[in-house]
Enzyme design. Structure first.
Site, PDB file in Angstrom:
ATOM      1  N   THR A  76       0.880  -1.182   0.000  1.00  0.00           N
ATOM      2  CA  THR A  76       0.000   0.000   0.000  1.00  0.00           C
ATOM      3  C   THR A  76       0.910   1.221   0.000  1.00  0.00           C
ATOM      4  OG1 THR A  76      -1.814  -1.060   1.147  1.00  0.00           O
ATOM      5  CG2 THR A  76      -1.593   1.307   1.513  1.00  0.00           C
ATOM      6  N   ASP A  96      -9.286   0.332   5.181  1.00  0.00           N
ATOM      7  CA  ASP A  96      -9.156   1.631   5.855  1.00  0.00           C
ATOM      8  C   ASP A  96      -8.726   2.753   4.924  1.00  0.00           C
ATOM      9  OD1 ASP A  96      -6.678   0.164   5.606  1.00  0.00           O
ATOM     10  OD2 ASP A  96      -5.727   1.721   6.817  1.00  0.00           O
TER      11      ASP A  96
HETATM   12  N1  ASP Z   1      -4.538  -1.110   4.689  1.00  0.00           N
HETATM   13  C1  ASP Z   1      -4.768  -1.841   3.475  1.00  0.00           C
HETATM   14  C2  ASP Z   1      -6.142  -2.448   3.544  1.00  0.00           C
HETATM   15  O1  ASP Z   1      -6.493  -2.996   4.554  1.00  0.00           O
HETATM   16  C3  ASP Z   1      -3.759  -2.918   3.205  1.00  0.00           C
HETATM   17  C4  ASP Z   1      -2.303  -2.589   3.511  1.00  0.00           C
HETATM   18  O2  ASP Z   1      -1.988  -1.482   3.885  1.00  0.00           O
HETATM   19  O3  ASP Z   1      -1.442  -3.463   3.370  1.00  0.00           O
HETATM   20  O4  ASP Z   1      -6.836  -2.432   2.560  1.00  0.00           O
END
Ligand code: ASP
Length: 361
Positions: free
Chosen positions: A220, A251
């Site tokens: 991400t 999130d």
């Molecule tokens: N926060 C992201 C989600 O839950 C995934 C990540 O940051 O690795 O969609």
């Protein structure tokens, strides 16, 4: 207000503008320019060469030097440095925190190493369902999209929601229709797919694990910026979790969970298992603690991760900039691709946990 402008000729008329087709410009880091990319004009509006700071992340997870090849590590470090250099050049020219954050995210979305835009992870439906958000700390305006599958740069769709919609968050087909109506570049779903992510999906589905584990979740992307006007902005973009349920929203597009910016306190971008960041309101929590109990940025960030997120059983990390220009990182995973740059000449990239002497071990 920033406008999406098609046509370099138009863009070139704007004083101090930067265009994505300006391949030779010092603003554009290597690999940013693609013939299919929308042309964007950024209008400089802050004094040039005054104090600014920025931080970026490329995801948190289990990163250990032993299991990462020297080449892979060098590639990540080079990309993070290139992206921050493009941000540095924009800020030195007086571009806004909002434009700079957006621009750095686009660079990361276009790089298949990261779980955002091209190279995003697959959902259980075997497609790439992407989320993105961006927030302007001046008025706390925000824009976000979730579950988009054909918008080449989801962060541009989030920005278009901020600039041109009366809503904060658009999802799925509605978000895609809106992006089309704003003239954003639409691509076939195949554009986002990479073999590496396909292999990760098949492995995960074979293991019957609904969500990915920290061992396989990286990438991400996020950016936080304080510009030469003193304004803050935050932006985040992701493909979410490998093998996530069709329609799952993490999130990243939730303001206050994955992204938050308030000029008075801080700008924060998060990465990790999104469900916990939503439940803990992790990004907003940092600014709230700074506001109500006067904690410095790093203290508030450490509380959000090591007390709140840990307490919920979540994993991940955050990057932040404060209204005073300070920069912070906090994570409870083994590592987080991350970097910081400031107008005082700082330009550092870190991947792993720091050892006792503060080295990136
Ligand atoms: N926060 C992201 C989600 O839950 C995934 C990540 O940051 O690795 O969609």
């Amino acid at each position: 207000m920033t406008r999406f402008i098609t046509g370099c000729a138009t863009a070139a008329l704007l004083a101090g503008c930067v265009t994505a087709q300006d391949a030779g410009s010092e603003i554009m880091a290597k690999g940013f320019v693609d013939p299919g990319m929308s042309v964007i004009a950024y209008e400089a509006r802050c004094p040039a060469n005054v104090a600014w700071s920025l931080a970026i992340h490329g995801g948190a997870g289990v990163m250990q030097r032993e299991s990462m090849s020297a080449q892979t590590e060098a590639d990540y470090r080079a990309t993070l440095t290139d992206v921050m250099s493009s941000g540095r050049d924009m800020l030195n020219r007086g571009h806004s925190a909002l434009d700079t954050a957006q621009h750095m995210i686009m660079g990361l979305e276009d790089d298949p190493k990261f779980n955002a835009g091209k190279g995003a992870v697959f959902s259980a439906a075997r497609i790439n369902e992407m989320d993105a958000s961006i927030m302007d700390g001046r008025q706390r305006d925000a824009g976000a999209v979730s579950s988009v599958t054909v918008v080449r740069n989801p962060i541009l769709a989030a920005r278009a929601v901020l600039d041109y919609s009366r809503h904060v968050l658009l999802s799925g087909e509605g978000a895609e229709q809106f992006a089309r109506s704003q003239g954003l570049t639409i691509v076939p779903r195949e554009y986002f797919q990479t073999q590496r992510r396909r292999d990760q999906l098949e492995k995960k589905l074979a293991q019957k694990q609904a969500y990915n584990t920290p061992e396989t979740r990286f990438g991400t992307v996020g950016a936080v910026v304080k510009d030469g006007c003193g304004d803050l902005a935050a932006a985040t973009s992701t493909g979410g979790l490998t093998a996530k349920e069709f329609g799952r929203v993490g999130d990243t597009p939730i303001i206050g969970a994955g992204t938050y910016a308030d000029n008075k306190y801080c700008a924060v971008s998060a990465t990790g298992t999104g469900e916990y960041f939503i439940r803990g309101g992790i990004s907003k929590l940092v600014c709230t603690r700074m506001e109500y109990i006067g904690e410095p940025l790093q203290t508030a960030m450490d509380y959000a991760i090591h007390t709140e997120l840990d307490g919920l059983g979540g994993d991940g990390g955050i990057i932040g900039v404060g209204a005073d220009g300070s920069v912070g990182f906090s994570f409870n995973t083994k590592g987080m691709y991350r970097g910081a740059a400031t107008s005082t000449g700082v330009m550092r990239v870190e991947i792993f946990e720091l050892n006792e002497s503060g080295e990136d071990k």
